[in-house]
Each structure stands twice: as C-alpha cells, then as structure tokens.
Design a protein around this motif. Sequence first.
Motif, PDB file in Angstrom:
ATOM      1  N   UNK A   2     -18.738  36.345 -27.669  1.00 55.35           N
ATOM      2  CA  UNK A   2     -19.200  36.072 -29.036  1.00 55.35           C
ATOM      3  C   UNK A   2     -18.979  34.601 -29.368  1.00 55.35           C
ATOM      4  N   UNK A   3     -20.067  33.936 -29.743  1.00 55.52           N
ATOM      5  CA  UNK A   3     -20.027  32.519 -30.093  1.00 55.52           C
ATOM      6  C   UNK A   3     -20.262  32.350 -31.590  1.00 55.52           C
ATOM      7  N   UNK A   4     -19.439  31.519 -32.216  1.00 55.52           N
ATOM      8  CA  UNK A   4     -19.646  31.132 -33.608  1.00 55.52           C
ATOM      9  C   UNK A   4     -20.049  29.671 -33.617  1.00 55.52           C
ATOM     10  N   UNK A   5     -21.258  29.387 -34.086  1.00 55.72           N
ATOM     11  CA  UNK A   5     -21.786  28.033 -34.097  1.00 55.72           C
ATOM     12  C   UNK A   5     -21.842  27.534 -35.527  1.00 55.72           C
ATOM     13  N   UNK A   6     -20.998  26.577 -35.848  1.00 55.50           N
ATOM     14  CA  UNK A   6     -20.982  26.014 -37.194  1.00 55.50           C
ATOM     15  C   UNK A   6     -21.973  24.859 -37.257  1.00 55.50           C
ATOM     16  N   UNK A   7     -22.798  24.867 -38.285  1.00 52.84           N
ATOM     17  CA  UNK A   7     -23.788  23.801 -38.408  1.00 52.84           C
ATOM     18  C   UNK A   7     -23.889  23.316 -39.845  1.00 52.84           C
ATOM     19  N   UNK A   8     -24.152  22.032 -39.970  1.00 51.92           N
ATOM     20  CA  UNK A   8     -24.339  21.431 -41.294  1.00 51.92           C
ATOM     21  C   UNK A   8     -25.639  20.644 -41.352  1.00 51.92           C
ATOM     22  N   UNK A   9     -26.490  20.851 -40.367  1.00 53.19           N
ATOM     23  CA  UNK A   9     -27.778  20.174 -40.349  1.00 53.19           C
ATOM     24  C   UNK A   9     -27.755  18.783 -39.740  1.00 53.19           C
ATOM     25  N   UNK A  10     -26.572  18.303 -39.354  1.00 55.71           N
ATOM     26  CA  UNK A  10     -26.459  16.958 -38.784  1.00 55.71           C
ATOM     27  C   UNK A  10     -26.896  16.942 -37.321  1.00 55.71           C
ATOM     28  N   UNK A  11     -27.146  15.741 -36.811  1.00 59.66           N
ATOM     29  CA  UNK A  11     -27.523  15.587 -35.406  1.00 59.66           C
ATOM     30  C   UNK A  11     -26.431  16.109 -34.468  1.00 59.66           C
ATOM     31  N   UNK A  12     -25.138  15.791 -34.707  1.00 59.73           N
ATOM     32  CA  UNK A  12     -24.100  16.359 -33.828  1.00 59.73           C
ATOM     33  C   UNK A  12     -24.054  17.890 -33.880  1.00 59.73           C
ATOM     34  N   UNK A  13     -24.281  18.470 -35.032  1.00 59.20           N
ATOM     35  CA  UNK A  13     -24.285  19.928 -35.151  1.00 59.20           C
ATOM     36  C   UNK A  13     -25.437  20.529 -34.347  1.00 59.20           C
ATOM     37  N   UNK A 107     -15.121  34.786 -29.631  1.00 58.25           N
ATOM     38  CA  UNK A 107     -14.425  34.269 -28.449  1.00 58.25           C
ATOM     39  C   UNK A 107     -14.362  32.751 -28.441  1.00 58.25           C
ATOM     40  N   UNK A 108     -15.335  32.109 -29.072  1.00 62.41           N
ATOM     41  CA  UNK A 108     -15.393  30.654 -29.053  1.00 62.41           C
ATOM     42  C   UNK A 108     -16.078  30.130 -30.302  1.00 62.41           C
ATOM     43  N   UNK A 109     -15.573  28.997 -30.790  1.00 62.24           N
ATOM     44  CA  UNK A 109     -16.197  28.281 -31.897  1.00 62.24           C
ATOM     45  C   UNK A 109     -16.810  27.010 -31.317  1.00 62.24           C
ATOM     46  N   UNK A 110     -18.049  26.735 -31.666  1.00 66.63           N
ATOM     47  CA  UNK A 110     -18.726  25.522 -31.205  1.00 66.63           C
ATOM     48  C   UNK A 110     -19.205  24.768 -32.443  1.00 66.63           C
ATOM     49  N   UNK A 111     -18.856  23.482 -32.507  1.00 71.00           N
ATOM     50  CA  UNK A 111     -19.318  22.663 -33.625  1.00 71.00           C
ATOM     51  C   UNK A 111     -19.464  21.220 -33.198  1.00 71.00           C
TER      52      UNK A 111
END
Length: 143
Positions: A2-13, A107-111
């Motif tokens: 299970x992956x949690x992908x945090x995004x804020x609309x930025x290029x790095x995200x 299982x993992x957070x990706x940001x």
Amino acid sequence: MKFLLATDGSAPALRAVKYAAKLVALMEESREHKVTLVSVHDDAGLRHAKALVGSEAVQDYLRELSDKELRPAIRALDAAGIRHDIVIRTGSIAGEIVALANKGRFDMIVLGSKGRGAMMDLLIGSVAQRVLATAKQPVTLVK
C-alpha cells in the motif's frame, strides 16, 4: 503493498507520483497494490475567512484547490494504468499525512521535496521533514 502518495500540485510532488508509478510497475504484477493520493490543506490560517464567509465556503474553496492540484497526479497514474483512490483532508499537513498512513496501514509514504534549502527549512521546517520525523512507515522523498 500500500502506497500513500502525498501531492500538492507542485513539480516535485508530480515527480514523486511518477516515481511511485514506476515502483508499482516494477513490482510483481500478481500482487495487488493499493495506491492512494492524498491532498491536505492547512486551514488554521483561514479562521478569519471562516468568520466572514462561513466554514462551508472555505471548505468548498479548499476542495476546489485540492481537485486542481490532484489533476496532474491523477493523469500520471491513469496514463501508467495504475488504479488509485483519492483522499482530501484539511488540518496540519504532515500530521494528516502521517495519521492517514497509520490508520490506513500503508506500507510506504511517497512525497516530493521542494528543496527550499537547508537554512529556510531550518527556520520554518518542511512538511517532508515533519513526515520523516513522525512516520512509522518508510518515507521516500523525491526531488
């Protein structure tokens, strides 16, 4: 996994979302993977706006902002053929990301990391630093 992908609309995200999509694609196809995109906005600074226009109007504004910021990430995951869920929250950004990761047993957070520089991060901190410091799960930061 299970992956949690945090995004804020930025290029790095967006780079972080694309990186996670590659990770999922490289993993064994017979396993089921769950990918969840999360957008969090801190509404603490909007107390005065809530008093003027009402809480519902502020929540609608933050929802529209999240929808806009999520679009590139949704397109990237759709293009990679990766099914995903979407969660939108308000509150302390790092706190909400970590709370969701714990509650959802991810299982993992990706940001993405915006890379403002060590001095700026030292003075005001960063969401990435707070997530790294408080998450129980592995955290992958993408520049």
